[in-house]
Design a protein around this motif. Structure first.
Motif, PDB file in Angstrom:
ATOM      1  N   ASP A  23      -8.883   4.532   6.952  1.00 24.40           N
ATOM      2  CA  ASP A  23      -9.021   5.669   6.041  1.00 24.40           C
ATOM      3  C   ASP A  23      -8.019   6.775   6.358  1.00 24.40           C
ATOM      4  O   ASP A  23      -7.405   7.354   5.454  1.00 24.40           O
ATOM      5  N   THR A  24      -7.837   7.084   7.629  1.00 20.98           N
ATOM      6  CA  THR A  24      -6.898   8.152   7.987  1.00 20.98           C
ATOM      7  C   THR A  24      -5.455   7.725   7.735  1.00 20.98           C
ATOM      8  O   THR A  24      -4.624   8.550   7.342  1.00 20.98           O
ATOM      9  N   LEU A  25      -5.165   6.450   7.948  1.00 25.66           N
ATOM     10  CA  LEU A  25      -3.810   5.955   7.668  1.00 25.66           C
ATOM     11  C   LEU A  25      -3.527   5.983   6.178  1.00 25.66           C
ATOM     12  O   LEU A  25      -2.437   6.375   5.738  1.00 25.66           O
ATOM     13  N   LEU A  26      -4.514   5.592   5.375  1.00 22.80           N
ATOM     14  CA  LEU A  26      -4.363   5.654   3.922  1.00 22.80           C
ATOM     15  C   LEU A  26      -4.189   7.096   3.453  1.00 22.80           C
ATOM     16  O   LEU A  26      -3.373   7.376   2.562  1.00 22.80           O
ATOM     17  N   ALA A  27      -4.941   8.009   4.047  1.00 23.17           N
ATOM     18  CA  ALA A  27      -4.844   9.413   3.657  1.00 23.17           C
ATOM     19  C   ALA A  27      -3.454   9.963   3.955  1.00 23.17           C
ATOM     20  O   ALA A  27      -2.886  10.721   3.146  1.00 23.17           O
ATOM     21  N   ALA A  28      -2.879   9.581   5.089  1.00 25.44           N
ATOM     22  CA  ALA A  28      -1.539  10.050   5.439  1.00 25.44           C
ATOM     23  C   ALA A  28      -0.501   9.506   4.466  1.00 25.44           C
ATOM     24  O   ALA A  28       0.401  10.230   4.021  1.00 25.44           O
ATOM     25  N   ALA A  29      -0.629   8.223   4.125  1.00 24.24           N
ATOM     26  CA  ALA A  29       0.305   7.626   3.168  1.00 24.24           C
ATOM     27  C   ALA A  29       0.129   8.236   1.779  1.00 24.24           C
ATOM     28  O   ALA A  29       1.114   8.426   1.040  1.00 24.24           O
ATOM     29  N   ASP A  30      -1.097   8.567   1.431  1.00 21.83           N
ATOM     30  CA  ASP A  30      -1.362   9.161   0.126  1.00 21.83           C
ATOM     31  C   ASP A  30      -0.772  10.568   0.030  1.00 21.83           C
ATOM     32  O   ASP A  30      -0.260  10.974  -1.021  1.00 21.83           O
ATOM     33  N   ASP A  31      -0.826  11.318   1.142  1.00 16.03           N
ATOM     34  CA  ASP A  31      -0.204  12.646   1.163  1.00 16.03           C
ATOM     35  C   ASP A  31       1.303  12.526   0.951  1.00 16.03           C
ATOM     36  O   ASP A  31       1.911  13.323   0.211  1.00 16.03           O
ATOM     37  N   ALA A  32       1.905  11.541   1.600  1.00 12.24           N
ATOM     38  CA  ALA A  32       3.347  11.327   1.438  1.00 12.24           C
ATOM     39  C   ALA A  32       3.665  10.906   0.003  1.00 12.24           C
ATOM     40  O   ALA A  32       4.666  11.345  -0.585  1.00 12.24           O
ATOM     41  N   LEU A  33       2.821  10.096  -0.584  1.00 12.54           N
ATOM     42  CA  LEU A  33       3.027   9.668  -1.966  1.00 12.54           C
ATOM     43  C   LEU A  33       2.931  10.863  -2.914  1.00 12.54           C
ATOM     44  O   LEU A  33       3.724  10.981  -3.869  1.00 12.54           O
ATOM     45  N   LEU A  34       1.990  11.757  -2.668  1.00  9.20           N
ATOM     46  CA  LEU A  34       1.842  12.948  -3.507  1.00  9.20           C
ATOM     47  C   LEU A  34       3.103  13.803  -3.458  1.00  9.20           C
ATOM     48  O   LEU A  34       3.565  14.322  -4.489  1.00  9.20           O
ATOM     49  N   ARG A  35       3.696  13.957  -2.278  1.00  8.35           N
ATOM     50  CA  ARG A  35       4.934  14.720  -2.167  1.00  8.35           C
ATOM     51  C   ARG A  35       6.072  14.045  -2.916  1.00  8.35           C
ATOM     52  O   ARG A  35       6.928  14.714  -3.517  1.00  8.35           O
ATOM     53  N   ALA A  36       6.094  12.703  -2.896  1.00 10.57           N
ATOM     54  CA  ALA A  36       7.119  11.979  -3.645  1.00 10.57           C
ATOM     55  C   ALA A  36       6.969  12.260  -5.138  1.00 10.57           C
ATOM     56  O   ALA A  36       7.972  12.428  -5.856  1.00 10.57           O
ATOM     57  N   LYS A  37       5.747  12.334  -5.610  1.00 13.02           N
ATOM     58  CA  LYS A  37       5.496  12.655  -7.016  1.00 13.02           C
ATOM     59  C   LYS A  37       5.919  14.093  -7.330  1.00 13.02           C
ATOM     60  O   LYS A  37       6.575  14.380  -8.342  1.00 13.02           O
ATOM     61  N   GLN A  38       5.538  14.990  -6.450  1.00  9.70           N
ATOM     62  CA  GLN A  38       5.826  16.401  -6.680  1.00  9.70           C
ATOM     63  C   GLN A  38       7.326  16.697  -6.601  1.00  9.70           C
ATOM     64  O   GLN A  38       7.819  17.646  -7.222  1.00  9.70           O
ATOM     65  N   ASN A  39       8.042  15.909  -5.852  1.00 10.60           N
ATOM     66  CA  ASN A  39       9.473  16.126  -5.667  1.00 10.60           C
ATOM     67  C   ASN A  39      10.328  15.376  -6.701  1.00 10.60           C
ATOM     68  O   ASN A  39      11.533  15.211  -6.507  1.00 10.60           O
ATOM     69  N   GLY A  40       9.694  14.928  -7.776  1.00  9.39           N
ATOM     70  CA  GLY A  40      10.466  14.372  -8.872  1.00  9.39           C
ATOM     71  C   GLY A  40      10.241  12.902  -9.173  1.00  9.39           C
ATOM     72  O   GLY A  40      10.851  12.359 -10.102  1.00  9.39           O
ATOM     73  N   ARG A  41       9.409  12.220  -8.400  1.00 11.97           N
ATOM     74  CA  ARG A  41       9.129  10.792  -8.611  1.00 11.97           C
ATOM     75  C   ARG A  41      10.371   9.928  -8.332  1.00 11.97           C
ATOM     76  O   ARG A  41      11.447  10.432  -8.086  1.00 11.97           O
ATOM     77  N   ASN A  42      10.160   8.615  -8.384  1.00 12.84           N
ATOM     78  CA  ASN A  42      11.240   7.652  -8.143  1.00 12.84           C
ATOM     79  C   ASN A  42      11.915   7.938  -6.800  1.00 12.84           C
ATOM     80  O   ASN A  42      13.135   7.993  -6.699  1.00 12.84           O
ATOM     81  N   ARG A  43      11.076   8.098  -5.771  1.00 16.80           N
ATOM     82  CA  ARG A  43      11.602   8.425  -4.449  1.00 16.80           C
ATOM     83  C   ARG A  43      10.608   7.966  -3.380  1.00 16.80           C
ATOM     84  O   ARG A  43       9.466   7.616  -3.665  1.00 16.80           O
ATOM     85  N   VAL A  44      11.081   7.992  -2.130  1.00 19.22           N
ATOM     86  CA  VAL A  44      10.276   7.618  -0.971  1.00 19.22           C
ATOM     87  C   VAL A  44      10.104   8.829  -0.087  1.00 19.22           C
ATOM     88  O   VAL A  44      11.060   9.548   0.217  1.00 19.22           O
ATOM     89  N   GLU A  45       8.870   9.077   0.337  1.00 20.57           N
ATOM     90  CA  GLU A  45       8.576  10.140   1.306  1.00 20.57           C
ATOM     91  C   GLU A  45       7.756   9.547   2.430  1.00 20.57           C
ATOM     92  O   GLU A  45       6.926   8.656   2.227  1.00 20.57           O
ATOM     93  N   SER A  46       7.981  10.058   3.643  1.00 23.29           N
ATOM     94  CA  SER A  46       7.200   9.621   4.795  1.00 23.29           C
ATOM     95  C   SER A  46       6.217  10.709   5.198  1.00 23.29           C
ATOM     96  O   SER A  46       6.428  11.894   4.911  1.00 23.29           O
ATOM     97  N   ALA A  47       5.155  10.295   5.847  1.00 21.88           N
ATOM     98  CA  ALA A  47       4.083  11.224   6.229  1.00 21.88           C
ATOM     99  C   ALA A  47       4.562  12.195   7.294  1.00 21.88           C
ATOM    100  O   ALA A  47       5.324  11.823   8.212  1.00 21.88           O
ATOM    101  N   GLU A  48       4.137  13.420   7.189  1.00 20.80           N
ATOM    102  CA  GLU A  48       4.442  14.447   8.186  1.00 20.80           C
ATOM    103  C   GLU A  48       3.239  14.557   9.114  1.00 20.80           C
ATOM    104  O   GLU A  48       2.266  15.228   8.821  1.00 20.80           O
ATOM    105  N   ARG A  49       3.335  13.894  10.269  1.00 17.64           N
ATOM    106  CA  ARG A  49       2.183  13.833  11.165  1.00 17.64           C
ATOM    107  C   ARG A  49       2.563  14.380  12.529  1.00 17.64           C
ATOM    108  O   ARG A  49       3.683  14.261  12.963  1.00 17.64           O
TER     109      ARG A  49
END
Length: 318
Positions: free
Chosen positions: A292-318
């Motif tokens: 669950d915590t690993l999924l949450a971290a990846a989901d946060d990174a995915l949200l930033r990828a969406k917010q930063n314009g989509r069609n991109r890769v973001e890594s989790a800030e942990r």
């Protein structure tokens, strides 16, 4: 008293086949004939049995698990019941019930053994009956196991894409994480989301949308290594677990997947095509992480990828 028809029935059956009835005729005369009505319990699981029952007329149904399950076998003229418990000396293991009024030749335990001692053919025939029972039981177990596997597959596999689903992910991803933690090796999770899929689905319809999901599943599957795990995580979201893979390497894999999808033209009807893109969030396993915590971290990174314009890769800030 056995009639000529009864004797003919016994001679045609498996136990007395090829046996000269004169060899055992005097022993058969010591046996009794019983008539039982439909539904009466002839043999019950857990109850001792001291007789072999030969069907003269009618039918017996055998239920290994009780009448709540389908019958395992139907015994008719010339067939016998109760032989297993007589041979191994154990209590009855199955319920045996007549489906209609049934006439039975009842052979006591000691009479059966006397027959076996008098005729090696009867002994051989009885071995054949037992072997047939075991074979039928094995086939039933195989069929039951196959049915269980089919049910398990139906529960754990997404019907649209053919990928495993979240039900399967919970156990498989957790075990992979535990293995990497035990072996002190890196592990990363990539969440992949199709950009603006709801808009795409509303514009072109569910048939085209379903085709996109199937194509996406195929594209993601083609780049997998043997140890990688892929599931359909949501309507338009996929989860990819990468054991023995560093965060930098996982981001490179995600970028390669992003470029591969962006380069595809999706048919949308009337010879028209449309481009689709994906956004990816990548997270590496951390100390004391759960799924669950690993999924949450990846989901946060995915949200930033969406917010930063989509069609991109973001890594989790942990």
């Amino acid at each position: 008293m056995l009639s000529n028809a009864d004797r003919a029935q016994l001679e045609a059956g498996k136990l007395f086949g090829l046996v000269g009835m004169e060899e055992v005729g005097h022993l058969l005369e010591t046996c009794t004939i019983e008539t039982i009505e439909a539904g009466v319990h002839l043999l019950e699981p857990g109850v001792p049995n001291h007789h072999l029952y030969m069907v003269l007329d009618g039918e017996l149904l055998v239920y290994p698990g009780g009448t709540s399950l389908p019958e395992h076998v139907a015994l008719r003229g010339g067939d016998c019941a109760g032989e297993m418990s007589l041979i191994d000396g154990q209590r009855v293991s199955a319920l045996v019930v007549p489906s209609r009024t049934t006439r039975l030749l009842v052979i006591p335990h000691d009479v059966l053994w006397t027959m076996i001692e008098c005729s090696y053919v009867i002994a051989r025939n009885l071995l054949g009956i037992l072997a047939g029972r075991l074979r039928n039981n094995n086939l039933a177990l195989v069929a039951s196991h196959e049915g269980s596997l089919e049910f398990e597959s139906a529960v754990s596999v997404d019907a649209l894409t053919g990928l495993h689903n979240r039900h399967w992910m919970q156990d498989a991803f957790t075990r992979a994480m535990q293995r990497c933690e035990r072996d002190v090796t890196p592990l990363c999770l990539i969440l992949v989301d199709i950009d603006n899929f709801r808009h795409f689905n509303g514009k072109y319809g569910h048939v085209i949308g379903d085709n996109v999901l199937r194509r996406m599943a195929q594209s993601l599957s083609e780049g997998l290594r043997s140890q990688d795990l892929l599931v359909r995580y949501g309507v338009d979201k996929f989860a990819l677990l990468l054991p023995e893979t560093t965060l930098d390497k996982s981001c490179q894999i995600a970028e390669r997947l992003r470029l591969s999808v962006a380069g595809q033209a999706v048919p949308v009807g009337d010879n028209a095509t449309e481009s689709i893109t994906i956004s990816c969030g990548v997270a590496g396993i951390d100390t004391n992480d759960t799924l669950d915590t690993l999924l949450a971290a990846a989901d946060d990174a995915l949200l930033r990828a969406k917010q930063n314009g989509r069609n991109r890769v973001e890594s989790a800030e942990r």
